[in-house]
Design an enzyme around this catalytic site. Structure first.
Site, PDB file in Angstrom:
ATOM      1  N   ASN A   1       0.849  -1.189   0.000  1.00 17.48           N
ATOM      2  CA  ASN A   1       0.000   0.000   0.000  1.00 17.48           C
ATOM      3  C   ASN A   1       0.890   1.246   0.000  1.00 17.48           C
ATOM      4  OD1 ASN A   1      -1.823   2.061   0.478  1.00 17.48           O
ATOM      5  ND2 ASN A   1      -2.301   1.432   2.586  1.00 17.48           N
ATOM      6  N   TRP A   2       0.942   1.895  -1.125  1.00 19.22           N
ATOM      7  CA  TRP A   2       1.809   3.075  -1.249  1.00 19.22           C
ATOM      8  C   TRP A   2       1.242   4.300  -0.535  1.00 19.22           C
ATOM      9  CZ3 TRP A   2       4.166   3.513  -6.891  1.00 19.22           C
ATOM     10  CH2 TRP A   2       5.094   2.467  -7.054  1.00 19.22           C
TER      11      TRP A   2
ATOM     12  N   GLU B   1      -6.535   4.825   8.305  1.00 19.46           N
ATOM     13  CA  GLU B   1      -6.380   6.241   7.923  1.00 19.46           C
ATOM     14  C   GLU B   1      -7.674   6.786   7.319  1.00 19.46           C
ATOM     15  OE1 GLU B   1      -2.789   5.656   5.647  1.00 19.46           O
ATOM     16  OE2 GLU B   1      -1.791   5.089   7.517  1.00 19.46           O
TER      17      GLU B   1
ATOM     18  N   GLU C   1      -4.605  -4.622  11.126  1.00 18.04           N
ATOM     19  CA  GLU C   1      -3.567  -3.590  11.225  1.00 18.04           C
ATOM     20  C   GLU C   1      -3.745  -2.837  12.543  1.00 18.04           C
ATOM     21  OE1 GLU C   1      -1.862  -2.274   7.225  1.00 18.04           O
ATOM     22  OE2 GLU C   1      -3.743  -1.203   7.414  1.00 18.04           O
TER      23      GLU C   1
ATOM     24  N   GLY D   1       3.185   2.726  10.601  1.00 22.45           N
ATOM     25  CA  GLY D   1       4.091   3.845  10.348  1.00 22.45           C
ATOM     26  C   GLY D   1       4.904   4.258  11.567  1.00 22.45           C
TER      27      GLY D   1
ATOM     28  N   GLY E   1       3.140  -0.974   4.220  1.00 16.67           N
ATOM     29  CA  GLY E   1       3.121   0.448   3.865  1.00 16.67           C
ATOM     30  C   GLY E   1       4.507   0.923   3.466  1.00 16.67           C
ATOM     31  N   GLY E   2       5.205   1.522   4.403  1.00 15.08           N
ATOM     32  CA  GLY E   2       6.510   2.141   4.128  1.00 15.08           C
ATOM     33  C   GLY E   2       7.483   1.256   3.368  1.00 15.08           C
TER      34      GLY E   2
HETATM   35  P1  13P Z   1       3.463   0.718   7.538  1.00 20.49           P
HETATM   36  O1  13P Z   1       3.966  -0.594   6.961  1.00 20.49           O
HETATM   37  O2  13P Z   1       4.145   1.901   6.985  1.00 20.49           O
HETATM   38  O3  13P Z   1       3.423   0.651   9.033  1.00 20.49           O
HETATM   39  O4  13P Z   1       1.931   0.860   7.065  1.00 20.49           O
HETATM   40  C1  13P Z   1       1.068  -0.200   7.247  1.00 20.49           C
HETATM   41  C2  13P Z   1      -0.216   0.100   6.558  1.00 20.49           C
HETATM   42  O5  13P Z   1      -0.981   0.938   6.988  1.00 20.49           O
HETATM   43  C3  13P Z   1      -0.499  -0.623   5.309  1.00 20.49           C
HETATM   44  O6  13P Z   1      -1.817  -0.426   4.902  1.00 20.49           O
END
Ligand code: 13P
Length: 249
Positions: A9-10, A96, A166, A172, A232-233
């Site tokens: 997920n960008w 989010e 999650e 993040g 994510g990251g």
């Molecule tokens: P991170 O891997 O940056 O913690 O993000 C996770 C996320 O929200 C993927 O949808």
């Protein structure tokens, strides 16, 4: 057997250049056929990503959708539009979206239904905040988010959903849930699925997301009820993301 799914997920990151870079890397990478991979770029890159990933085994995903089929919804995108770009997966109820854009369980449920009607696979995101975890409400919150969607779905529709756990406090932050913490919630989700239908518990994939990286993916993915990752990251760096995909194979 549940085939692991690794989805990148960008969020609101990336560029056309990065799309091209991923297309090239995944065209050359030897991905194990036992892993499914999905890339989820921002909307404007879907067309370029569809072209760049053609000929690779990587599926395309989108980050959200509007549940209405069309109309006066400036800035929004429908399920049918996503399907036109070859999108297979769509995130629904990401924390989010819930916290920054006010999507509640009713809004999340409508989006799951709309995605399914368009032939897309919704990835239903659930997860507790740190405050909720500290108040020992993790299971109640997570299962409540699950039930808000699943109670309203027909049995045959439930089979077509992917779930992503999650924990909000792990997103993040670099603070990953331990494999044991994650496994405990995944097992609770699976028990709840079994109460809907034993077959659902056996077949539905439950992904983990929250600071999953190349160096912690293997131990998370080794847990019996973790069937992949929502990254994510670490999905913004092609080498890191490839390493996570390879650790799932
Ligand atoms: P991170 O891997 O940056 O913690 O993000 C996770 C996320 O929200 C993927 O949808």
């Amino acid at each position: 057997m549940r085939m692991p799914l690794i989805a990148g997920n960008w969020k609101m990151n990336g560029s056309l250049t990065l799309v091209e870079q991923f297309g090239q890397a995944f065209a050359e990478a030897a991905l194990a056929p036992s892993v499914e991979v999905c890339l989820i770029p921002p909307f404007p890159y879907l067309g370029a990503a569809q072209a760049a990933l053609a000929g690779t085994p990587v599926a395309l995903g989108a980050q959200t959708l509007n549940p209405e089929p069309s109309g006066a919804h400036t800035g929004e995108v429908s399920a049918a539009m996503l399907a036109e770009f070859g999108v297979r997966y769509v995130l629904v109820g990401h924390s989010e979206r819930r916290s920054l854009y006010g999507e509640d369980d009713v809004a999340v449920s409508a989006r799951v239904v709309s995605a399914l009607e368009a032939g897309l696979t919704p990835v239903l995101c659930v997860g507790e905040t740190l405050e909720q975890r500290e108040a020992e409400r993790t299971e109640a919150v997570v299962l409540g988010q699950l039930e808000a969607v699943f109670d309203a779905l027909a049995p045959e529709s439930r089979r077509r959903v992917v779930i992503a756990y999650e924990p909000v406090w792990a997103i993040g932050t670099g603070r990953t849930a331990t494999p044991e913490q994650a496994q405990a919630v995944h097992a609770a989700i699976r028990r709840r699925l079994a109460a809907y239908a034993p077959e659902l518990a056996e077949t539905l994939r439950v992904l983990y997301g929250g600071s999953m990286k190349a160096d912690n993916a293997a131990e998370l993915l080794a847990q019996p009820d973790i069937d992949g990752g929502l990254v994510g990251g670490a999905s913004l760096k092609v080498d890191d993301f490839l390493a996570i995909c390879q650790s799932a194979g």
